[in-house]
Design a protein around this motif. Structure first.
Motif, PDB file in Angstrom:
ATOM      1  N   UNK A  49       6.967   5.603  -3.237  1.00 38.65           N
ATOM      2  CA  UNK A  49       6.139   5.791  -4.427  1.00 38.65           C
ATOM      3  C   UNK A  49       4.928   4.868  -4.396  1.00 38.65           C
ATOM      4  N   UNK A  50       5.130   3.610  -4.000  1.00 40.28           N
ATOM      5  CA  UNK A  50       4.015   2.669  -3.977  1.00 40.28           C
ATOM      6  C   UNK A  50       2.996   3.057  -2.906  1.00 40.28           C
ATOM      7  N   UNK A  51       3.451   3.574  -1.768  1.00 36.97           N
ATOM      8  CA  UNK A  51       2.487   4.056  -0.769  1.00 36.97           C
ATOM      9  C   UNK A  51       1.667   5.202  -1.336  1.00 36.97           C
ATOM     10  N   UNK A  52       2.339   6.071  -2.070  1.00 38.55           N
ATOM     11  CA  UNK A  52       1.638   7.217  -2.654  1.00 38.55           C
ATOM     12  C   UNK A  52       0.594   6.775  -3.666  1.00 38.55           C
ATOM     13  N   UNK A 112      -5.062   5.664  -5.532  1.00 39.19           N
ATOM     14  CA  UNK A 112      -6.091   4.714  -5.972  1.00 39.19           C
ATOM     15  C   UNK A 112      -7.271   4.711  -5.003  1.00 39.19           C
ATOM     16  N   UNK A 113      -6.994   4.700  -3.719  1.00 34.07           N
ATOM     17  CA  UNK A 113      -8.076   4.690  -2.734  1.00 34.07           C
ATOM     18  C   UNK A 113      -8.869   5.992  -2.775  1.00 34.07           C
ATOM     19  N   UNK A 114      -8.188   7.114  -2.999  1.00 31.99           N
ATOM     20  CA  UNK A 114      -8.891   8.399  -3.092  1.00 31.99           C
ATOM     21  C   UNK A 114      -9.781   8.440  -4.332  1.00 31.99           C
ATOM     22  N   UNK A 115      -9.316   7.872  -5.437  1.00 30.14           N
ATOM     23  CA  UNK A 115     -10.125   7.814  -6.655  1.00 30.14           C
ATOM     24  C   UNK A 115     -11.379   6.971  -6.427  1.00 30.14           C
ATOM     25  N   UNK A 175      -4.353  13.044  -3.174  1.00 33.85           N
ATOM     26  CA  UNK A 175      -3.220  13.217  -2.262  1.00 33.85           C
ATOM     27  C   UNK A 175      -1.981  13.682  -3.013  1.00 33.85           C
ATOM     28  N   UNK A 176      -1.226  14.584  -2.393  1.00 31.61           N
ATOM     29  CA  UNK A 176       0.022  15.032  -2.983  1.00 31.61           C
ATOM     30  C   UNK A 176       1.156  14.104  -2.601  1.00 31.61           C
TER      31      UNK A 176
END
Length: 341
Positions: A177-180, A185-188, A328-329
């Motif tokens: 979950x934390x990787x996701x 956050x990086x994609x935002x 990301x999904x």
């Protein structure tokens, strides 16, 4: 429980009475430290806000000092500890929280042991706030912001642990979950582009579970994401709690109105109620449903902003709602049936 032994040299650390704390560390509780080992950090709680000071003054924590005098004395004591080379860990001394803490552990709030234990309470999430020699006028707002972020993290961590468990399986799920949420956050940040944007999150668990909120400034300069400290941790843990618990809510990205194209890079069209390119601040949004994020339409973003206004938040003047872009999904696992498979 963090203890209250004095630092090397004997006696109470300067300002321990005024600040409401003491030295922490297991070696300190056993009476002394190993030869050649560095001094144990000193954990102190500081009544920054006048309301907290007034609420706790009746317990005799501050002697006959008034709040302004207390703050002046606190600054002198902190600088003295810092100049001695001691590492000082600070937290905010909150009246209601301190009283609840003492009640839960059966401590007398008038005792120095209660103040020492509260100052070093390991249940407050995140790494300690380390004093760096600042003047109190500079320190107080930073400490308060840091404290609020750590409180949000603590609440979200409790939800996260309840959803996933703390056994080896739960720990593996938590890592996933934390990787996701880090990838989200990086994609935002990448989608936001140049400027300093505001990212807000509001979510709750299924069946109207505990409300969780978080906010962080996302600043991108020359294509590089700038550090944002504890607020990023709080945001990621809060989003992780919403994802892991199958929560509901909304994530909004408020573009920097002074940035290029009014806050977002060119190439993202608007289908919102304002129509066209517009000149006000851009806001994009994503809905959290069943622990999954999906882009909102511009109309949904407008409705979410209106709901925020009904909850007492300001409605951005001239806002241009825009649809969210793909994020990301969550990696599917096993046989489905929830955000963790």
């Amino acid at each position: 429980m963090p203890g209250g032994a004095p630092p090397p040299g004997g006696g109470r650390p300067p300002g321990a009475r005024a600040l409401g704390g003491g030295a922490g560390g297991a070696r300190g509780r056993r009476g002394g430290r190993a030869r050649g080992a560095p001094p144990q950090p000193v954990a102190l709680a500081l009544a920054v806000q006048a309301a907290d000071f007034a609420g706790l003054a009746g317990y005799g924590l501050f002697g006959a000092l008034g709040h302004e005098e207390y703050l002046r004395q606190a600054e002198e004591d902190l600088r003295a500890l810092y100049e001695q080379g001691l590492e000082v860990h600070l937290r905010v001394l909150e009246a209601g929280d301190f009283e609840d803490y003492c009640s839960a552990l059966g401590l007398d709030p008038r005792s120095s042991a209660a103040r020492v234990a509260y100052a070093g309470d390991p249940e407050l999430a995140g790494e300690p706030f380390v004093y760096a020699g600042q003047r109190l006028a500079e320190l107080a707002p930073v400490l308060l912001d840091d404290h609020r972020a750590r409180v949000r993290m603590s609440v979200a961590c409790a939800v996260l642990l309840e959803a996933l468990g703390d056994d080896p399986v739960g720990q593996r799920r938590m890592a996933a979950v934390m990787r996701y949420v880090t990838s989200v956050y990086l994609a935002l940040a990448e989608g936001a582009g140049e400027g300093c944007h505001l990212l807000t999150l509001r979510c709750h668990g299924p069946e109207d579970g505990e409300q969780l909120t978080s906010a962080v400034d996302v600043c991108v300069e020359a294509g590089r994401l700038q550090p944002a400290g504890r607020d990023v941790e709080a945001f990621c843990v809060t989003l992780a709690a919403g994802v892991a618990s199958g929560g509901e809510g909304a994530l909004l990205l408020h573009g920097d109105p002074d940035g290029p194209s009014g806050g977002f890079p060119a190439g993202h069209s608007s289908d919102g109620p304002s129509g066209g390119a517009g000149s006000g601040p851009r806001v994009r949004g994503w809905a959290l449903a069943g622990g999954r994020l999906r882009p909102m339409t511009a109309h949904e973003v407008f409705d979410e902003l209106a709901d925020d206004a009904a909850r007492g938040l300001p409605f951005p003047p001239g806002v241009v709602p825009q649809p969210g872009f793909p994020l990301p999904g969550f990696p599917e696992a096993g046989g489905g049936g929830g955000p963790l498979g």
